[in-house]
Write a protein that holds these residues in place. Structure first.
Motif, PDB file in Angstrom:
ATOM      1  N   GLU A 291      15.756  -0.024  -0.757  1.00 60.46           N
ATOM      2  CA  GLU A 291      15.735   0.975  -1.830  1.00 60.46           C
ATOM      3  C   GLU A 291      14.499   0.803  -2.708  1.00 60.46           C
ATOM      4  O   GLU A 291      13.863   1.792  -3.105  1.00 60.46           O
ATOM      5  CB  GLU A 291      17.002   0.869  -2.675  1.00 60.46           C
ATOM      6  CG  GLU A 291      17.092   1.940  -3.746  1.00 60.46           C
ATOM      7  CD  GLU A 291      18.452   2.018  -4.405  1.00 60.46           C
ATOM      8  OE1 GLU A 291      18.594   2.808  -5.362  1.00 60.46           O
ATOM      9  OE2 GLU A 291      19.382   1.298  -3.967  1.00 60.46           O
ATOM     10  N   ARG A 292      14.126  -0.439  -3.021  1.00 53.80           N
ATOM     11  CA  ARG A 292      12.941  -0.661  -3.843  1.00 53.80           C
ATOM     12  C   ARG A 292      11.672  -0.191  -3.137  1.00 53.80           C
ATOM     13  O   ARG A 292      10.784   0.404  -3.750  1.00 53.80           O
ATOM     14  CB  ARG A 292      12.815  -2.142  -4.220  1.00 53.80           C
ATOM     15  CG  ARG A 292      13.688  -2.565  -5.383  1.00 53.80           C
ATOM     16  CD  ARG A 292      13.260  -3.925  -5.927  1.00 53.80           C
ATOM     17  NE  ARG A 292      13.374  -4.964  -4.925  1.00 53.80           N
ATOM     18  CZ  ARG A 292      14.474  -5.697  -4.731  1.00 53.80           C
ATOM     19  NH1 ARG A 292      15.551  -5.486  -5.478  1.00 53.80           N
ATOM     20  NH2 ARG A 292      14.503  -6.636  -3.808  1.00 53.80           N
ATOM     21  N   VAL A 293      11.582  -0.469  -1.831  1.00 49.68           N
ATOM     22  CA  VAL A 293      10.404  -0.054  -1.071  1.00 49.68           C
ATOM     23  C   VAL A 293      10.285   1.468  -1.056  1.00 49.68           C
ATOM     24  O   VAL A 293       9.201   2.034  -1.258  1.00 49.68           O
ATOM     25  CB  VAL A 293      10.468  -0.604   0.377  1.00 49.68           C
ATOM     26  CG1 VAL A 293       9.385   0.037   1.248  1.00 49.68           C
ATOM     27  CG2 VAL A 293      10.304  -2.117   0.378  1.00 49.68           C
ATOM     28  N   ALA A 298       7.701   6.438  -2.799  1.00 50.26           N
ATOM     29  CA  ALA A 298       7.833   7.792  -3.349  1.00 50.26           C
ATOM     30  C   ALA A 298       6.978   7.946  -4.611  1.00 50.26           C
ATOM     31  O   ALA A 298       6.341   8.988  -4.812  1.00 50.26           O
ATOM     32  CB  ALA A 298       9.297   8.088  -3.651  1.00 50.26           C
ATOM     33  N   LYS A 299       6.946   6.918  -5.445  1.00 49.83           N
ATOM     34  CA  LYS A 299       6.096   6.968  -6.646  1.00 49.83           C
ATOM     35  C   LYS A 299       4.620   7.072  -6.250  1.00 49.83           C
ATOM     36  O   LYS A 299       3.852   7.821  -6.860  1.00 49.83           O
ATOM     37  CB  LYS A 299       6.318   5.716  -7.496  1.00 49.83           C
ATOM     38  CG  LYS A 299       7.655   5.667  -8.212  1.00 49.83           C
ATOM     39  CD  LYS A 299       7.789   4.365  -8.981  1.00 49.83           C
ATOM     40  CE  LYS A 299       9.144   4.245  -9.658  1.00 49.83           C
ATOM     41  NZ  LYS A 299       9.295   2.948 -10.366  1.00 49.83           N
ATOM     42  N   ARG A 300       4.244   6.308  -5.233  1.00 49.47           N
ATOM     43  CA  ARG A 300       2.849   6.351  -4.741  1.00 49.47           C
ATOM     44  C   ARG A 300       2.499   7.757  -4.285  1.00 49.47           C
ATOM     45  O   ARG A 300       1.429   8.280  -4.609  1.00 49.47           O
ATOM     46  CB  ARG A 300       2.694   5.338  -3.612  1.00 49.47           C
ATOM     47  CG  ARG A 300       1.361   5.395  -2.860  1.00 49.47           C
ATOM     48  CD  ARG A 300       1.445   4.502  -1.629  1.00 49.47           C
ATOM     49  NE  ARG A 300       0.327   4.713  -0.722  1.00 49.47           N
ATOM     50  CZ  ARG A 300      -0.751   3.930  -0.668  1.00 49.47           C
ATOM     51  NH1 ARG A 300      -0.843   2.892  -1.484  1.00 49.47           N
ATOM     52  NH2 ARG A 300      -1.729   4.175   0.182  1.00 49.47           N
ATOM     53  N   SER A 316       2.491   0.206   2.713  1.00 43.51           N
ATOM     54  CA  SER A 316       1.866  -0.316   1.494  1.00 43.51           C
ATOM     55  C   SER A 316       2.916  -0.795   0.507  1.00 43.51           C
ATOM     56  O   SER A 316       2.782  -1.872  -0.091  1.00 43.51           O
ATOM     57  CB  SER A 316       1.007   0.785   0.859  1.00 43.51           C
ATOM     58  OG  SER A 316       0.481   0.359  -0.378  1.00 43.51           O
ATOM     59  N   ALA A 317       3.970   0.008   0.343  1.00 47.70           N
ATOM     60  CA  ALA A 317       5.048  -0.372  -0.577  1.00 47.70           C
ATOM     61  C   ALA A 317       5.759  -1.625  -0.094  1.00 47.70           C
ATOM     62  O   ALA A 317       6.116  -2.494  -0.899  1.00 47.70           O
ATOM     63  CB  ALA A 317       6.045   0.780  -0.707  1.00 47.70           C
ATOM     64  N   LEU A 318       5.948  -1.742   1.207  1.00 44.50           N
ATOM     65  CA  LEU A 318       6.594  -2.924   1.765  1.00 44.50           C
ATOM     66  C   LEU A 318       5.739  -4.165   1.546  1.00 44.50           C
ATOM     67  O   LEU A 318       6.258  -5.236   1.189  1.00 44.50           O
ATOM     68  CB  LEU A 318       6.864  -2.718   3.258  1.00 44.50           C
ATOM     69  CG  LEU A 318       7.501  -3.901   3.992  1.00 44.50           C
ATOM     70  CD1 LEU A 318       8.850  -4.258   3.392  1.00 44.50           C
ATOM     71  CD2 LEU A 318       7.651  -3.585   5.480  1.00 44.50           C
ATOM     72  N   GLU A 321       6.165  -5.251  -1.935  1.00 38.82           N
ATOM     73  CA  GLU A 321       7.509  -5.827  -2.143  1.00 38.82           C
ATOM     74  C   GLU A 321       7.560  -7.253  -1.601  1.00 38.82           C
ATOM     75  O   GLU A 321       8.140  -8.147  -2.223  1.00 38.82           O
ATOM     76  CB  GLU A 321       8.538  -4.952  -1.440  1.00 38.82           C
ATOM     77  CG  GLU A 321       9.970  -5.426  -1.597  1.00 38.82           C
ATOM     78  CD  GLU A 321      10.436  -5.380  -3.048  1.00 38.82           C
ATOM     79  OE1 GLU A 321      11.356  -6.158  -3.374  1.00 38.82           O
ATOM     80  OE2 GLU A 321       9.892  -4.606  -3.850  1.00 38.82           O
ATOM     81  N   ILE A 322       6.943  -7.486  -0.459  1.00 36.71           N
ATOM     82  CA  ILE A 322       6.928  -8.831   0.134  1.00 36.71           C
ATOM     83  C   ILE A 322       6.152  -9.790  -0.768  1.00 36.71           C
ATOM     84  O   ILE A 322       6.575 -10.929  -1.000  1.00 36.71           O
ATOM     85  CB  ILE A 322       6.308  -8.788   1.548  1.00 36.71           C
ATOM     86  CG1 ILE A 322       7.260  -8.038   2.513  1.00 36.71           C
ATOM     87  CG2 ILE A 322       6.043 -10.209   2.054  1.00 36.71           C
ATOM     88  CD1 ILE A 322       6.661  -7.795   3.878  1.00 36.71           C
ATOM     89  N   ARG A 323       5.012  -9.333  -1.297  1.00 33.70           N
ATOM     90  CA  ARG A 323       4.222 -10.195  -2.192  1.00 33.70           C
ATOM     91  C   ARG A 323       4.977 -10.471  -3.476  1.00 33.70           C
ATOM     92  O   ARG A 323       4.849 -11.558  -4.060  1.00 33.70           O
ATOM     93  CB  ARG A 323       2.872  -9.525  -2.492  1.00 33.70           C
ATOM     94  CG  ARG A 323       1.914  -9.511  -1.311  1.00 33.70           C
ATOM     95  CD  ARG A 323       0.512  -9.148  -1.750  1.00 33.70           C
ATOM     96  NE  ARG A 323       0.416  -7.797  -2.257  1.00 33.70           N
ATOM     97  CZ  ARG A 323       0.224  -6.723  -1.492  1.00 33.70           C
ATOM     98  NH1 ARG A 323       0.107  -6.856  -0.177  1.00 33.70           N
ATOM     99  NH2 ARG A 323       0.122  -5.522  -2.027  1.00 33.70           N
ATOM    100  N   ARG A 324       5.785  -9.495  -3.921  1.00 29.52           N
ATOM    101  CA  ARG A 324       6.550  -9.687  -5.146  1.00 29.52           C
ATOM    102  C   ARG A 324       7.578 -10.777  -4.972  1.00 29.52           C
ATOM    103  O   ARG A 324       7.860 -11.546  -5.886  1.00 29.52           O
ATOM    104  CB  ARG A 324       7.256  -8.375  -5.507  1.00 29.52           C
ATOM    105  CG  ARG A 324       7.973  -8.373  -6.826  1.00 29.52           C
ATOM    106  CD  ARG A 324       8.669  -7.045  -7.053  1.00 29.52           C
ATOM    107  NE  ARG A 324       9.881  -6.965  -6.229  1.00 29.52           N
ATOM    108  CZ  ARG A 324      11.076  -7.406  -6.601  1.00 29.52           C
ATOM    109  NH1 ARG A 324      11.233  -7.971  -7.782  1.00 29.52           N
ATOM    110  NH2 ARG A 324      12.121  -7.290  -5.817  1.00 29.52           N
TER     111      ARG A 324
END
Length: 324
Positions: A291-293, A298-300, A316-318, A321-324
């Motif tokens: 859901e976060r990804v 979607a924001k991007r 890119s979002a994933l 998220e992985i780096r976070r």
């Protein structure tokens, strides 16, 4: 975009300070967005609206008395929330979903069970990895049963004073016994850790004993849900105190497709949700991670002014998220 008529009503209500008219106009806008399959937007609008009105389409309008507090610091021992998420948002393995629906059925037809000298299950244990839907499921159950969700605050419950933690537990159990709600003991392993662990001191063992005794004696009006990410460290006696136990797991490939279909409904995209590359991209992630990804992607898309969501947006979002 909402119709001009509804937008006029919304602005008139807002400038006049008419809360009821504002809520009705806002609900009309949310309903319009749902009909257009803009579910992400509708869900966000709904959260904004009901987080302040504490009233989901007329549900959970009952008031609950002031919650008990910790004697040491005066902190509230429970956080009362008004649930927003319904059963159609819940994506679980079939066994877990069946167990939730069975639990709901017991409580909805409680009068029939009691006419036969039985009662619905009121002590349930959720276990599994983080981000796989335990807290969401508790909220859904509360919403479906039209009850407040009371989340027990461990930061207030656990005290540094000898015996005060057990006293706080007693306050919580007395409260949820009297007022009907869904009481969520999240991170339950903090209260129910194995007593045989040589590294634990006597006070924590006394807390586990108190938990066992209170759960055993519980005959209150609320549904107790205990949730843990670390079931392996729970005391062996804890498991027998719960009438139902539901395991949560990371999404299967079929569940990933359902999650993406739900979260991307109404979003124009350049890929098929059930494509092998998409499913493989999210394999091994929890539902909360997915859901976060999706939200990040979607924001991007929106901020870049794109008409379609691309596979690169998801990748890119994933990566972020992985780096976070």
């Amino acid at each position: 975009m909402a119709s001009g008529k509804i937008l006029r009503q919304l602005l008139k209500a807002g400038t006049a300070g008419d809360k009821d008219a504002f809520r009705l106009a806002s609900e009309s806008i949310i309903e319009e967005e749902r009909l257009k399959q803009h579910h992400l937007l509708a869900n966000d609008l709904e959260k904004i609206l009901y987080s302040s009105t504490a009233d989901r389409r007329g549900k959970v309008s009952r008031l609950t008395p002031s919650v008990p507090t910790d004697k040491e610091r005066g902190l509230p021992l429970l956080d009362i929330r008004h649930p927003q998420r319904s059963l159609d948002e819940l994506i679980l393995p079939s066994a877990g979903l069946d167990a939730v629906e069975e639990l709901l059925g017991e409580h909805r037809r409680e009068d029939i069970l009691r006419s036969y000298g039985m009662r619905p299950a009121n002590r349930v244990l959720f276990f599994g990895p983080p981000g796989c839907g335990k807290t969401l499921t508790a909220e859904v159950i509360a919403c479906e049963l039209d009850m407040p969700l009371a989340v027990v605050r461990l930061d207030a419950l656990v005290s540094s004073f000898l015996g005060e933690t057990a006293a706080n537990l007693r306050k919580v159990f007395d409260y949820i016994s009297e007022y009907p709600m869904v009481a969520l003991f999240d991170e339950f392993d903090a209260l129910g850790k194995e007593r045989a662990d040589s590294g634990e001191h006597g006070e924590l063992r006394r807390v586990v004993n108190a938990v066992l005794q209170m759960i055993d004696a519980y005959q209150g009006k609320s549904l107790i849900i205990a949730a843990t990410n670390h079931e392996q460290i729970l005391d062996s006696a804890i498991w027998r105190r719960f009438e139902d136990i539901i395991e949560f797991s990371k999404p299967s490939k079929d569940m990933i497709i359902k999650l993406l279909s739900s979260k991307l409904r109404g979003v124009r995209r350049q890929f098929e949700i059930d494509g092998p590359e998409i499913v493989e991209l999210f394999d091994g992630l929890s539902g909360a991670d997915i859901e976060r990804v999706v939200r990040r992607a979607a924001k991007r898309m929106i901020l870049k002014g794109q008409e379609f969501l691309s596979l690169n947006d998801l990748k890119s979002a994933l990566g972020k998220e992985i780096r976070r």
